[in-house]
Design a protein around this motif. Structure first.
Motif, PDB file in Angstrom:
ATOM      1  N   ASP A  19    -108.904 -65.808  64.655  1.00  0.00           N
ATOM      2  CA  ASP A  19    -110.304 -66.139  64.386  1.00  0.00           C
ATOM      3  C   ASP A  19    -110.342 -67.346  63.453  1.00  0.00           C
ATOM      4  OD1 ASP A  19    -112.991 -66.199  64.093  1.00  0.00           O
ATOM      5  OD2 ASP A  19    -113.174 -64.266  63.068  1.00  0.00           O
ATOM      6  N   MET A  20    -110.648 -68.499  63.973  1.00  0.00           N
ATOM      7  CA  MET A  20    -110.673 -69.746  63.199  1.00  0.00           C
ATOM      8  C   MET A  20    -111.788 -69.762  62.159  1.00  0.00           C
ATOM      9  SD  MET A  20    -108.159 -71.601  64.016  1.00  0.00           S
ATOM     10  CE  MET A  20    -108.503 -73.271  63.558  1.00  0.00           C
ATOM     11  N   SER A  21    -112.869 -69.047  62.399  1.00  0.00           N
ATOM     12  CA  SER A  21    -113.982 -69.062  61.438  1.00  0.00           C
ATOM     13  C   SER A  21    -113.576 -68.403  60.118  1.00  0.00           C
ATOM     14  CB  SER A  21    -115.216 -68.375  62.027  1.00  0.00           C
ATOM     15  OG  SER A  21    -114.949 -66.997  62.248  1.00  0.00           O
ATOM     16  N   LYS A  22    -112.727 -67.369  60.191  1.00  0.00           N
ATOM     17  CA  LYS A  22    -112.251 -66.730  58.953  1.00  0.00           C
ATOM     18  C   LYS A  22    -111.359 -67.678  58.166  1.00  0.00           C
ATOM     19  CE  LYS A  22    -112.500 -61.934  60.421  1.00  0.00           C
ATOM     20  NZ  LYS A  22    -111.745 -60.729  60.755  1.00  0.00           N
ATOM     21  N   MET A  23    -110.515 -68.391  58.880  1.00  0.00           N
ATOM     22  CA  MET A  23    -109.630 -69.341  58.216  1.00  0.00           C
ATOM     23  C   MET A  23    -110.454 -70.484  57.595  1.00  0.00           C
ATOM     24  SD  MET A  23    -106.231 -71.158  59.639  1.00  0.00           S
ATOM     25  CE  MET A  23    -106.726 -72.802  60.061  1.00  0.00           C
ATOM     26  N   ALA A  24    -111.439 -70.946  58.301  1.00  0.00           N
ATOM     27  CA  ALA A  24    -112.282 -72.021  57.773  1.00  0.00           C
ATOM     28  C   ALA A  24    -113.025 -71.553  56.528  1.00  0.00           C
ATOM     29  CB  ALA A  24    -113.266 -72.492  58.843  1.00  0.00           C
ATOM     30  N   ASP A  25    -113.497 -70.330  56.537  1.00  0.00           N
ATOM     31  CA  ASP A  25    -114.177 -69.789  55.347  1.00  0.00           C
ATOM     32  C   ASP A  25    -113.225 -69.720  54.158  1.00  0.00           C
ATOM     33  OD1 ASP A  25    -116.519 -69.540  56.762  1.00  0.00           O
ATOM     34  OD2 ASP A  25    -116.261 -67.381  57.183  1.00  0.00           O
ATOM     35  N   SER A  26    -111.988 -69.314  54.405  1.00  0.00           N
ATOM     36  CA  SER A  26    -110.991 -69.242  53.325  1.00  0.00           C
ATOM     37  C   SER A  26    -110.716 -70.627  52.749  1.00  0.00           C
ATOM     38  CB  SER A  26    -109.688 -68.640  53.839  1.00  0.00           C
ATOM     39  OG  SER A  26    -109.879 -67.314  54.222  1.00  0.00           O
ATOM     40  N   TYR A  27    -110.538 -71.614  53.627  1.00  0.00           N
ATOM     41  CA  TYR A  27    -110.301 -72.982  53.154  1.00  0.00           C
ATOM     42  C   TYR A  27    -111.509 -73.519  52.391  1.00  0.00           C
ATOM     43  CZ  TYR A  27    -105.810 -73.725  55.410  1.00  0.00           C
ATOM     44  OH  TYR A  27    -104.501 -73.665  55.746  1.00  0.00           O
ATOM     45  N   ARG A  28    -112.688 -73.224  52.864  1.00  0.00           N
ATOM     46  CA  ARG A  28    -113.911 -73.680  52.200  1.00  0.00           C
ATOM     47  C   ARG A  28    -114.006 -73.071  50.797  1.00  0.00           C
ATOM     48  NH1 ARG A  28    -117.337 -72.289  55.885  1.00  0.00           N
ATOM     49  NH2 ARG A  28    -117.123 -74.223  57.032  1.00  0.00           N
ATOM     50  N   GLU A  29    -113.707 -71.772  50.691  1.00  0.00           N
ATOM     51  CA  GLU A  29    -113.719 -71.112  49.383  1.00  0.00           C
ATOM     52  C   GLU A  29    -112.709 -71.755  48.443  1.00  0.00           C
ATOM     53  OE1 GLU A  29    -113.293 -66.814  48.800  1.00  0.00           O
ATOM     54  OE2 GLU A  29    -114.421 -66.600  50.687  1.00  0.00           O
ATOM     55  N   MET A  30    -111.510 -71.986  48.955  1.00  0.00           N
ATOM     56  CA  MET A  30    -110.460 -72.594  48.139  1.00  0.00           C
ATOM     57  C   MET A  30    -110.866 -74.003  47.712  1.00  0.00           C
ATOM     58  SD  MET A  30    -106.413 -73.023  49.007  1.00  0.00           S
ATOM     59  CE  MET A  30    -106.662 -74.275  50.252  1.00  0.00           C
ATOM     60  N   ALA A  31    -111.448 -74.762  48.603  1.00  0.00           N
ATOM     61  CA  ALA A  31    -111.881 -76.129  48.278  1.00  0.00           C
ATOM     62  C   ALA A  31    -113.007 -76.099  47.254  1.00  0.00           C
ATOM     63  CB  ALA A  31    -112.334 -76.850  49.542  1.00  0.00           C
ATOM     64  N   ASP A  32    -113.953 -75.166  47.380  1.00  0.00           N
ATOM     65  CA  ASP A  32    -115.047 -75.054  46.410  1.00  0.00           C
ATOM     66  C   ASP A  32    -114.516 -74.706  45.026  1.00  0.00           C
ATOM     67  OD1 ASP A  32    -116.974 -75.681  48.262  1.00  0.00           O
ATOM     68  OD2 ASP A  32    -117.573 -73.593  48.664  1.00  0.00           O
ATOM     69  N   LYS A  33    -113.562 -73.769  44.988  1.00  0.00           N
ATOM     70  CA  LYS A  33    -112.956 -73.409  43.695  1.00  0.00           C
ATOM     71  C   LYS A  33    -112.270 -74.622  43.072  1.00  0.00           C
ATOM     72  CE  LYS A  33    -111.801 -68.511  43.922  1.00  0.00           C
ATOM     73  NZ  LYS A  33    -110.693 -67.554  44.038  1.00  0.00           N
ATOM     74  N   SER A  34    -111.531 -75.337  43.890  1.00  0.00           N
ATOM     75  CA  SER A  34    -110.809 -76.508  43.404  1.00  0.00           C
ATOM     76  C   SER A  34    -111.768 -77.570  42.883  1.00  0.00           C
ATOM     77  CB  SER A  34    -109.949 -77.077  44.526  1.00  0.00           C
ATOM     78  OG  SER A  34    -109.260 -78.217  44.085  1.00  0.00           O
ATOM     79  N   VAL A  35    -112.857 -77.816  43.608  1.00  0.00           N
ATOM     80  CA  VAL A  35    -113.844 -78.814  43.181  1.00  0.00           C
ATOM     81  C   VAL A  35    -114.504 -78.378  41.884  1.00  0.00           C
ATOM     82  CG1 VAL A  35    -116.101 -79.804  43.756  1.00  0.00           C
ATOM     83  CG2 VAL A  35    -114.275 -79.792  45.453  1.00  0.00           C
ATOM     84  N   ASN A  36    -114.878 -77.113  41.789  1.00  0.00           N
ATOM     85  CA  ASN A  36    -115.519 -76.614  40.565  1.00  0.00           C
ATOM     86  C   ASN A  36    -114.576 -76.708  39.375  1.00  0.00           C
ATOM     87  OD1 ASN A  36    -117.945 -76.053  41.839  1.00  0.00           O
ATOM     88  ND2 ASN A  36    -117.394 -73.936  42.297  1.00  0.00           N
ATOM     89  N   GLN A  37    -113.315 -76.341  39.583  1.00  0.00           N
ATOM     90  CA  GLN A  37    -112.333 -76.417  38.504  1.00  0.00           C
ATOM     91  C   GLN A  37    -112.101 -77.872  38.080  1.00  0.00           C
ATOM     92  OE1 GLN A  37    -108.467 -74.805  39.462  1.00  0.00           O
ATOM     93  NE2 GLN A  37    -108.209 -74.063  37.365  1.00  0.00           N
ATOM     94  N   THR A  38    -112.052 -78.767  39.034  1.00  0.00           N
ATOM     95  CA  THR A  38    -111.874 -80.187  38.729  1.00  0.00           C
ATOM     96  C   THR A  38    -113.069 -80.712  37.937  1.00  0.00           C
ATOM     97  OG1 THR A  38    -110.558 -80.490  40.724  1.00  0.00           O
ATOM     98  CG2 THR A  38    -111.501 -82.460  39.746  1.00  0.00           C
TER      99      THR A  38
END
Length: 152
Positions: A19-38
Motif C-alpha cells: 500500500d503506497m499511501s501508507k508509505m507516503a503518509d509515513s514519509y510525510r510525517e517524517m518530513a514534517d517532523k524534520s522540517v519542524n525540528q529544523t
C-alpha cells in the motif's frame, strides 16, 4: 497423501501487495517532523546569534568606557605628579643649605614612593573593574547559550 502447493513462475516474480499511501503518509510525517525540528533549531541559533551580537556591542561599549576611565586615571596621576614635581622645584629654589636640600629631596622621594603605591592600587582596582565589566555581557550570553544547548 498431502498435496504440496507449488508456486507458479508468475507468482514467484510477482510484486508483493504494497500500500503506497501508507508509505507516503509515513514519509510525510517524517518530513514534517524534520522540517519542524529544523525550524526550532534555526530559531534557537538565530536567538543565540542575536544575543551574541548584542553582547559584542555591549562589550565594545564597556571596553571603550573602561579605556576612557583608565586614561582619565592615568592623566590625573600624571597631573598630580607634575604639580608635585613643580612644587618641589620651587621649594628647592628657596634652599639655603645643602642639609635643607637633602631634607627636601628625601621628603619628596618618600612622598613620591607613597603616591606611586596609591596610584598603582587605584589603577589595578580600576583595571579589574573594567575587565569585569567588559567580560560580563559575553559571559552572560555564553552561559545562556550553553544552558539552552544542554537542554536541547
Amino acid at each position: 497423501m498431502a498435496t504440496k502447493k507449488t508456486a507458479t513462475s508468475a507468482e514467484m516474480f510477482e510484486f508483493p501487495a504494497f500500500d503506497m499511501s501508507k508509505m507516503a503518509d509515513s514519509y510525510r510525517e517524517m518530513a514534517d517532523k524534520s522540517v519542524n525540528q529544523t525550524k526550532e533549531n534555526y530559531a534557537k541559533v538565530k536567538a543565540v546569534a542575536e544575543d551574541t551580537t548584542k553582547a559584542i556591542e555591549a562589550t565594545m561599549e564597556s571596553a571603550q568606557a573602561g579605556t576612557v576611565e583608565l586614561s582619565l586615571k592615568a592623566i590625573d596621576s600624571a597631573r598630580t605628579n607634575a604639580e608635585l614635581s613643580l612644587s618641589h622645584m620651587e621649594a628647592l629654589l628657596g634652599v639655603k643649605s645643602v642639609a635643607q636640600m637633602f631634607e627636601l629631596q628625601t621628603a619628596f622621594m618618600r612622598k613620591q614612593a607613597e603616591m606611586m603605591v596609591d596610584q598603582t592600587k587605584i589603577m589595578q582596582e580600576t583595571a579589574k573593574k573594567v575587565a569585569e565589566d567588559v567580560s560580563k555581557p559575553t559571559k552572560t550570553v555564553s552561559e545562556k547559550a550553553m544552558n539552552e544547548f544542554k537542554v536541547a
